[in-house]
Enzyme design. Structure first.
Site, short mmCIF file in Angstrom:
data_model
loop_
_atom_site.label_atom_id
_atom_site.label_comp_id
_atom_site.label_asym_id
_atom_site.label_seq_id
_atom_site.Cartn_x
_atom_site.Cartn_y
_atom_site.Cartn_z
CG ASP A 1 24.89 -1.30 13.39
OD1 ASP A 1 23.97 -1.70 14.12
OD2 ASP A 1 25.96 -1.91 13.24
O1 MRU Z 1 25.01 -7.49 12.72
P1 MRU Z 1 25.68 -7.06 13.98
O2 MRU Z 1 25.72 -8.11 15.02
O3 MRU Z 1 27.04 -6.44 13.71
O4 MRU Z 1 24.75 -5.90 14.54
C1 MRU Z 1 25.10 -5.26 15.74
C2 MRU Z 1 24.13 -4.23 16.15
O5 MRU Z 1 23.14 -3.96 15.51
C3 MRU Z 1 24.49 -3.46 17.39
O6 MRU Z 1 23.34 -3.07 18.07
C4 MRU Z 1 25.28 -2.20 16.99
O7 MRU Z 1 26.32 -2.51 16.13
C5 MRU Z 1 25.83 -1.51 18.18
S1 MRU Z 1 27.11 -2.45 18.99
C6 MRU Z 1 27.66 -1.49 20.27
#
Ligand code: MRU
Length: 353
Positions: free
Chosen positions: A248
Site C-alpha cells: 500500500d
Molecule cells: O484493505 P485492502 O483490501 O485495500 O488492502 C489491500 C492490500 O493490502 C494490497 O496488498 C495492496 O493494496 C496492494 S494491491 C495491488
C-alpha cells in the site's frame, strides 16, 4: 483466458465491480462523481492501492467531462485540487491516490502557466491524464509480472516447478487488471513454472478467501487456500519457495506497509529461509517519507472481527484491535521489490528522474 476486469471506463462512463458482493455475485455499479468514488472506496466496494487511485482519478475525469469549462485556468486548478484532496481522505494508508493527485495538480499548474493553452484545452488535458491511469497501471502490472517471474525463475533455476505463498488480494480486483503480486504469480503460471500457489484467508476481511481465491479459480491457476494461522506450517510442509505480497505504501528505505499479517509472513519466511518479495508499481512508493514509522495505518471497524456478515462470532463486549495494515521492515524483504522498472533491493530504490 482473459483476466477479470473490475473497473470499466468508456467515454466518461465509469462502473466498478462491487467487491462486497463477491464471490456470490458479480454486480457492476455506476460511479458518477468523486462523492460516489469516495463512498465506494471507504465502504471497500473497490479496494487495493492501485484500484483505489484509478477509481478516484476516473471519477474526477467523468465529472469533469460533464462540466462546462470554468472561466479561468486558476479556477480549474482550484476545483481539481479540491476534489483530489477530498479523494485522498477516503483511506489513509495507500499512497497511490496522493501521488496521482500531486501529479495532476502539477499538470494543472503547468497548463495554467502556459499562455498558449486555453481553459477548455487545459480541462481536456487534465481529463486525458486522469483517464490514462487505467492503461498505465495495466502496463505497469504486465511489466511487474515479467520482471518478477524472470527474477524468481533465475533464483529457482534448479527447480522444475515452484510453490508460492501470497497474502490479501493483489490481482485484477485490486488494480486495472492482471495485478502486482498476483500478476507475478500469473506470469509464473504462464511460464509453466508454478506448481501451486497458497493464498491466505487474510482475516479479518477475507480478501484472500473471497477475492484472490475467486481470481485463482476463475483462471484455473493451481491454488490452495490456507488460514492465516497455517502459514508457518504451510511453509514447512509444502517447502514454499517464495512469498510474494503487494504494497500500500513503500517508504524511501524500502519499509513496506501492506495488509495486516504481511509482517508476520516476512518473519516466518526469514526463519524458514523462504525468499520474500514485495511487488508494487512506483505509484506505491513514497519517497517523501524516510521509513515505515511515518506511514499512517488505518484502523478498521471492530465489527469486521466480531462478525461474519451479520452473524456475531466473538463474545459481545470484548475489546478489539483492528489495524488494516502493518509495516514489514526493509531487511525482511529478502527477494526484493518487484516494480515495473525492474527488481530492486530495498536500499537500491531511487525516485524516477
Ligand atoms: O484493505 P485492502 O483490501 O485495500 O488492502 C489491500 C492490500 O493490502 C494490497 O496488498 C495492496 O493494496 C496492494 S494491491 C495491488
Amino acid at each position: 483466458m482473459a483476466t477479470l476486469q473490475a473497473i470499466k471506463y468508456n467515454d466518461g462512463q465509469l462502473e466498478i465491480l462491487d467487491q462486497l458482493l463477491l464471490p456470490e455475485s458479480c454486480t457492476f455499479i455506476p460511479i458518477f462523481n468523486v462523492e460516489d468514488a469516495w463512498a465506494a472506496i471507504r465502504e471497500m466496494k473497490v479496494r487495493g492501492a492501485p484500484a483505489i487511485a484509478i477509481v478516484g482519478c476516473l471519477s474526477l475525469a467523468a465529472e469533469l467531462r460533464k462540466l462546462a469549462a470554468p472561466d479561468t485556468k486558476e479556477e480549474l486548478c482550484r476545483l481539481v485540487k479540491e476534489k483530489l484532496d477530498y479523494l485522498v481522505t477516503s483511506r489513509p494508508t495507500a499512497v497511490n491516490t496522493q501521488l496521482a493527485a500531486e501529479a495532476c495538480v502539477k499538470l494543472c499548474t503547468q497548463l495554467t502557466a502556459n499562455a498558449s493553452v486555453d481553459v477548455a484545452e487545459a480541462k481536456d488535458a487534465v481529463v486525458k491524464s486522469l483517464e490514462a491511469t487505467l492503461a498505465d497501471d495495466m502496463a505497469d502490472n504486465l511489466a511487474i509480472g515479467e520482471h518478477g517471474a524472470s527474477a524468481i525463475m533465475k533464483k529457482t533455476a534448479t527447480k522444475d516447478k515452484i510453490r508460492i505463498l501470497t497474502h490479501c488480494n493483489t490481482g485484477s480486483l485490486a488494480t486495472a487488471g492482471y495485478g502486482t503480486a498476483l500478476g507475478v504469480i500469473r506470469s509464473l503460471h504462464k511460464a509453466s513454472k508454478l506448481d501451486q500457489v497458497y493464498c491466505t484467508e487474510t482475516r479479518p476481511y477475507n480478501q484472500g478467501s473471497r477475492l484472490t481465491a475467486f481470481e485463482l479459480v476463475y483462471e484455473k491457476i493451481p491454488a490452495t487456500l490456507v488460514c492465516d494461522s497455517m502459514a508457518a506450517a504451510a511453509m514447512k510442509q509444502f517447502k514454499i519457495d517464495a512469498v510474494i505480497v503487494g504494497a500500500d505504501r513503500v517508504a524511501a528505505n524500502g519499509d513496506t506497509a501492506n495488509k495486516i499479517g504481511t509482517y508476520q509472513l516476512a518473519v516466518l519466511a526469514k526463519s524458514h529461509d523462504v525468499l520474500f518479495y514485495v511487488a508494487a508499481p512506483f505509484s506505491s512508493i513514497d519517497f517523501q517519507i524516510p521509513n515505515g514509522q511515518s506511514i499512517p495505518i488505518e484502523e478498521r471497524p471492530h465489527s469486521e472481527m466480531t462478525h461474519t456478515g451479520s452473524i456475531r462470532t466473538a463474545a459481545a463486549g470484548i475489546n478489539c484491535w483492528n489495524p488494516g495494515f502493518d509495516v514489514t521492515p526493509a531487511e525482511l524483504i529478502t527477494g526484493g521489490i518487484i516494480t515495473e522498472k525492474g527488481v530492486f533491493k530495498p536500499d537500491q530504490l531511487a525516485p524516477p528522474q
